[in-house]
Design an enzyme around this catalytic site. Structure first.
Site, PDB file in Angstrom:
ATOM      1  N   CYS A 127       0.814  -1.186  -0.025  1.00 48.59           N
ATOM      2  CA  CYS A 127      -0.013  -0.086  -0.046  1.00 48.59           C
ATOM      3  C   CYS A 127       0.765   1.242  -0.027  1.00 48.59           C
ATOM      4  CB  CYS A 127      -0.809   0.000   1.245  1.00 48.59           C
ATOM      5  SG  CYS A 127      -1.913   1.312   1.292  1.00 48.59           S
ATOM      6  N   CYS A 130      -0.434   4.117   2.095  1.00 50.30           N
ATOM      7  CA  CYS A 130      -0.200   3.989   3.654  1.00 50.30           C
ATOM      8  C   CYS A 130       1.148   4.302   3.996  1.00 50.30           C
ATOM      9  CB  CYS A 130      -0.676   2.500   3.860  1.00 50.30           C
ATOM     10  SG  CYS A 130      -2.096   1.721   3.152  1.00 50.30           S
ATOM     11  N   ASP A 131       1.957   3.613   3.232  1.00 44.06           N
ATOM     12  CA  ASP A 131       3.542   3.567   3.822  1.00 44.06           C
ATOM     13  C   ASP A 131       4.494   4.459   2.936  1.00 44.06           C
ATOM     14  OD1 ASP A 131       2.715   1.530   5.514  1.00 44.06           O
ATOM     15  OD2 ASP A 131       2.744  -0.070   4.023  1.00 44.06           O
TER      16      ASP A 131
END
Ligand code: NAP
Length: 298
Positions: A127, A130-131
């Protein structure tokens, strides 16, 4: 006793809940992880009619708030089994319903190379939104050739010092618009006709090796690899109440019905032509409407 239990709180499940609640039904949603499904990973959604641009997370949150406001009951419990008599089992509870909609979507496809589990959260991610922020100013790679990989590479090009876009073919499955945008980025390098061969590093990911179609192996030093090679279904636990095709997707007779009366399907978990946000919400509305109509007939 619930009128309707919806398994999965992605766009298909949330839309089913919206329609059922507006029909005054008692609805329980069961979700294993987080509301929103795969769309929460999309940095930008630009193909949802009426909304020119929105982040996937924001759109999912709007859908979620809409059903919360009109009284959905949502429990974060993983469903482990559904009985033919419409009892839904989670690890610690059992819930009885008149009808069930399975809307569990899909999960990320894994690379299937050695050390994959070891590096998750230590340089390996599924992701980018997200990261990605953890790798600001560093060199990273994205693997995949669909819209997710292209969007991830664009997103990361604005954060990382360099992005290697690794794809197993010469051409992309994702939209040409994104490919063009990526070609204009000075810090994006295309690594085509290549697959991930190995993941390497002591504690954290330090470098990857890619293998091209002539079997040449090349080392690329990266702090992170973002894997975006599509999705796979996760329907095995429903095998007693639905039919599953050779690829793991749930078969329906008409897009909605399963082999078990009162158990319906919506969204990416079923066998279908096009897996998109727009088709997921369409599926959700149809499944709820059909379920309600058949409940009334009974
Ligand atoms: P996808 O469209 O299925 O693309 C997966 C890509 O990964 C393909 O290019 C495929 O290669 C490659 N791949 C598959 N298995 C692989 C493996 N084992 N090793 C290496 N590469 C592999 O998946 P997606 O990009 O996640 O998109 C899923 C759906 O969501 C699509 O319908 C997409 O359009 C949609 N989506 C839409 C948006 C948007 O509109 N904003 C954003 C993201 C996703 P091949 O090309 O060789 O098959």
């Amino acid at each position: 006793m619930y009128d309707l239990i919806i398994v999965g709180a992605g766009p298909a499940g949330l839309t089913s809940a919206l329609y059922a609640l507006r029909a005054n039904k008692k609805v329980l949603m069961l979700e294993a992880v987080c509301y929103g499904g795969q769309i929460v990973n999309a940095n930008k959604v630009e193909n949802y009619p009426g909304i020119e641009e929105i982040s996937g997370y924001e759109l999912a949150t709007k859908m979620y708030n809409q059903v919360k406001k009109i009284g959905v009951e949502i429990k974060y419990e993983k469903v482990i089994k559904i009985d033919e008599n419409k009892i839904v089992h989670t690890k610690n509870n059992e819930y009885q319903s008149k009808a069930i909609i399975i809307a569990t979507g899909v999960k990320k496809r894994k690379l299937n190379v050695a050390n994959e589990e070891k590096f998750v959260g230590k340089g390996l991610s599924y992701c980018a939104t997200c990261d990605g922020n953890f790798y600001k100013g560093k060199e990273v790679a994205v693997n995949g050739g669909g819209n997710t990989a292209l969007e991830d590479a664009l997103y990361l090009a604005n954060l990382a010092s360099k992005v290697y876009l690794i794809h197993r073919r010469e051409t992309f499955k994702g939209e040409e618009k994104y490919v063009k945008e990526l070609h204009q980025k000075k810090n994006v390098e295309f690594v085509l006709n290549s697959s991930i061969n190995s993941l390497n590093g002591d504690e954290e990911l330090e470098y990857i090796e890619v293998i091209d179609k002539n079997q040449n192996i090349k080392r690329i030093n990266v702090a992170a690899l973002f894997v975006a090679i599509g999705q796979v279904p996760d329907n095995d636990i429903f095998q007693n109440v639905v039919e599953i095709d050779e690829n793991g997707y749930i078969k329906t007779s008409d897009g909605v019905h399963t082999k078990t009366k009162g158990i319906y399907i919506a969204g990416d978990c079923k066998k279908k032509e096009l897996r998109q946000l727009t088709t997921a919400v369409g599926d959700g509305s149809i499944a709820a409407t059909v379920a309600i109509k058949e409940m009334r007939e009974i």
